[in-house]
Design a protein around this motif. Structure first.
Motif, PDB file in Angstrom:
ATOM      1  N   GLY A  35      -1.186  -5.791   1.077  1.00 26.44           N
ATOM      2  CA  GLY A  35      -1.829  -6.953   0.456  1.00 26.44           C
ATOM      3  C   GLY A  35      -1.435  -7.063  -0.992  1.00 26.44           C
ATOM      4  O   GLY A  35      -0.551  -6.342  -1.480  1.00 26.44           O
ATOM      5  N   GLU A  36      -2.090  -7.975  -1.706  1.00 20.85           N
ATOM      6  CA  GLU A  36      -1.802  -8.164  -3.121  1.00 20.85           C
ATOM      7  C   GLU A  36      -2.763  -7.314  -3.946  1.00 20.85           C
ATOM      8  O   GLU A  36      -3.971  -7.348  -3.730  1.00 20.85           O
ATOM      9  N   GLU A  77      -3.820  -0.509   3.423  1.00 21.79           N
ATOM     10  CA  GLU A  77      -3.460  -1.787   4.020  1.00 21.79           C
ATOM     11  C   GLU A  77      -2.600  -2.591   3.059  1.00 21.79           C
ATOM     12  O   GLU A  77      -2.769  -2.528   1.841  1.00 21.79           O
ATOM     13  N   THR A  93       3.071  -7.030  -4.190  1.00 19.21           N
ATOM     14  CA  THR A  93       2.513  -6.515  -2.946  1.00 19.21           C
ATOM     15  C   THR A  93       2.107  -5.053  -3.127  1.00 19.21           C
ATOM     16  O   THR A  93       2.660  -4.333  -3.967  1.00 19.21           O
ATOM     17  N   GLY A 142       0.885  -1.544  -0.637  1.00 17.72           N
ATOM     18  CA  GLY A 142       0.725  -0.996   0.699  1.00 17.72           C
ATOM     19  C   GLY A 142       0.837   0.507   0.679  1.00 17.72           C
ATOM     20  O   GLY A 142       0.794   1.142  -0.388  1.00 17.72           O
TER      21      GLY A 142
END
Length: 236
Positions: free
Chosen positions: A87-88, A85, A112, A114
């Motif tokens: 996200g940070e 997923e 980021t 992913g």
């Protein structure tokens, strides 16, 4: 360099090639027109991001350097550090280290993670073709002195701000001081240091106070990052 969006350099790196990475970054940032002091900031920031790849990622990566909207942008890409997923990533923002340094030095930054890997970016504003002259206007009203700053707050303008704050604090009684930053077009690290030094000078003067107004969200975030004590803000 052929213009905005053009990749200036793509450089792979691992634990044994960080020296080559730093030298490459310095050469290309200088060629792109970044001033010497900001070039050193860029090299340090990217080194910190690459070190995070060593400590928290796959151990190898690559750096893209390109010009985007008048900014020299460096992307540190770790293709091996993926996540299902977006996200940070859980990279620590520890005071004085890693991402804290990147956030303090860069004009913009983002991290980021992913499915395609982890991308950390930091960007530095390139000099404008025509420098905006700095102007400082003093307004006295009802016991409050407002210093309205306009133009570029950099190493050339910082001494003027320091002198103005010093002169105000020498007055009796101490004043409520407001720095209005709405008219600034640039605030480089020297300018940020001038604001923080003004705050230190005010804190050391009994009865004096300092409020900042008119600043952007990005500048406020950088000041909060670098200041050891909370700053006081007000609406324009």
């Amino acid at each position: 360099m052929t213009g905005d969006q053009a990749i200036v350099v793509e450089q792979p790196f691992d634990r044994d090639s960080l020296y080559v990475l730093r030298a490459t970054l310095e050469a290309h940032a200088t060629e792109a027109g970044l001033p010497r002091a900001r070039t050193l900031d860029l090299v340090l920031a990217v080194h910190e991001l690459a070190t995070n790849v060593m400590l928290h990622g796959s151990g190898t990566g690559r750096v893209h350097v390109r010009v985007v909207d008048g900014m020299l942008q460096c992307q540190v890409i770790d293709d091996g550090a993926t996540s299902p997923e977006a996200g940070e990533p859980v990279w620590p923002y520890e005071h004085g280290h890693g991402l804290w340094i990147v956030r303090a030095l860069g004009d913009r930054h983002a991290v980021t993670r992913g499915p395609d890997g982890t991308v950390a970016s930091v960007a530095f504003a390139l000099p404008r073709p025509h420098r905006t002259d700095f102007r400082l206007t003093r307004i006295d009203r009802d016991g409050t002195t407002t210093l309205r700053l306009a133009g570029e707050l950099d190493e050339h303008a910082a001494p003027e701000v320091a002198a103005a704050v010093h002169d105000l604090l020498e007055a009796v009684p101490p004043r409520r001081l407001v720095l209005d930053l709405a008219g600034m077009t640039l605030c480089d690290p020297v300018g940020i240091a001038a604001i923080l030094r003004a705050r230190q000078h005010v804190d050391a003067t009994p009865g004096a106070s300092l409020t900042l107004t008119g600043l952007s969200g990005d500048l406020r975030a950088r000041l909060d990052t670098l200041s050891s004590l909370p700053l006081t803000y007000d609406a324009p």
